[in-house]
Design a protein around this motif. Structure first.
Motif, mmCIF file in Angstrom:
data_model
loop_
_atom_site.group_PDB
_atom_site.id
_atom_site.type_symbol
_atom_site.label_atom_id
_atom_site.label_comp_id
_atom_site.label_asym_id
_atom_site.label_seq_id
_atom_site.Cartn_x
_atom_site.Cartn_y
_atom_site.Cartn_z
ATOM 1 N N SER A 79 9.542 3.416 0.104
ATOM 2 C CA SER A 79 8.397 2.540 0.327
ATOM 3 C C SER A 79 7.608 2.387 -0.964
ATOM 4 N N VAL A 85 -0.071 -6.719 1.611
ATOM 5 C CA VAL A 85 1.304 -6.912 2.073
ATOM 6 C C VAL A 85 1.595 -8.389 2.330
ATOM 7 N N GLU A 88 2.067 -10.232 -0.989
ATOM 8 C CA GLU A 88 3.309 -9.816 -1.652
ATOM 9 C C GLU A 88 4.523 -10.343 -0.897
ATOM 10 N N PHE A 89 4.460 -10.329 0.421
ATOM 11 C CA PHE A 89 5.522 -10.905 1.249
ATOM 12 C C PHE A 89 5.726 -12.378 0.887
ATOM 13 N N PRO A 103 5.618 -8.985 7.778
ATOM 14 C CA PRO A 103 4.466 -8.084 7.879
ATOM 15 C C PRO A 103 4.075 -7.770 9.316
ATOM 16 N N THR A 110 -0.266 -2.028 7.117
ATOM 17 C CA THR A 110 0.617 -3.177 7.321
ATOM 18 C C THR A 110 1.860 -2.934 6.491
ATOM 19 N N THR A 111 3.024 -3.192 7.081
ATOM 20 C CA THR A 111 4.290 -2.993 6.377
ATOM 21 C C THR A 111 5.159 -4.236 6.508
ATOM 22 N N GLN A 123 10.632 -0.798 1.961
ATOM 23 C CA GLN A 123 9.395 -1.128 2.684
ATOM 24 C C GLN A 123 8.267 -1.309 1.682
ATOM 25 N N ILE A 124 7.410 -2.280 1.943
ATOM 26 C CA ILE A 124 6.150 -2.362 1.218
ATOM 27 C C ILE A 124 5.048 -2.086 2.225
ATOM 28 N N ALA A 125 4.016 -1.402 1.770
ATOM 29 C CA ALA A 125 2.896 -1.048 2.642
ATOM 30 C C ALA A 125 1.605 -1.161 1.858
ATOM 31 N N ASN A 126 0.540 -1.533 2.562
ATOM 32 C CA ASN A 126 -0.743 -1.638 1.879
ATOM 33 C C ASN A 126 -1.281 -0.259 1.505
#
Length: 127
Positions: A79, A85, A88-89, A103, A110-111, A123-126
């Motif tokens: 991650s 998020v 970036e999404f 998201p 938020t992922t 995964q990206i997450a705030n």
């Protein structure tokens, strides 16, 4: 104790370098030839002396089945933290990044999950 280097196993180091630098925005830190492979790391441009991400070849016999199982089950390998998020999404999707999870908010977090083109879900997450 602190983390200095962590790895993602990649099926092609050159392709991974392009994706992680040109698409995600990381910066190449180390590139040392090691026979058929390289000690190839990237870092966040926001923290160039911080934790390095090793783009490690997935040649060990256990790695590809492991990666495949994670992808089949929709489990991200790792991650990354982002400030926003949704933004970036949208930025990554505009660059052609394929998301397996758009998201989703879960409480204060938020992922979203994308395919890194090298055999991993990320995964990206705030923050």
């Amino acid at each position: 104790m602190r983390i200095v280097v962590t790895s993602v196993f990649v099926d092609d180091q050159e392709k991974a370098l392009r994706f992680y630098t040109e698409t995600l925005g990381f910066v190449k830190k180390a590139d040392v030839p090691l026979g058929d492979a390289r000690w190839l790391t990237v870092v966040s441009p926001e923290d160039p002396d911080g934790t390095e991400l090793l783009l490690e070849p997935d040649g060990h016999p256990a790695v590809r089945p492991f990666k495949q199982a994670l992808v089949e089950d929709g489990i991200p390998l790792t991650s990354f933290a982002v400030d926003d998020v949704q933004s970036e999404f949208e930025r990554l999707r505009t660059l052609g990044v394929a998301f397996t999870q758009e998201p989703v908010a879960a409480g204060d977090v938020t992922t979203a999950v994308f395919d890194d083109t090298c055999g991993n879900l990320i995964q990206i997450a705030n923050t």
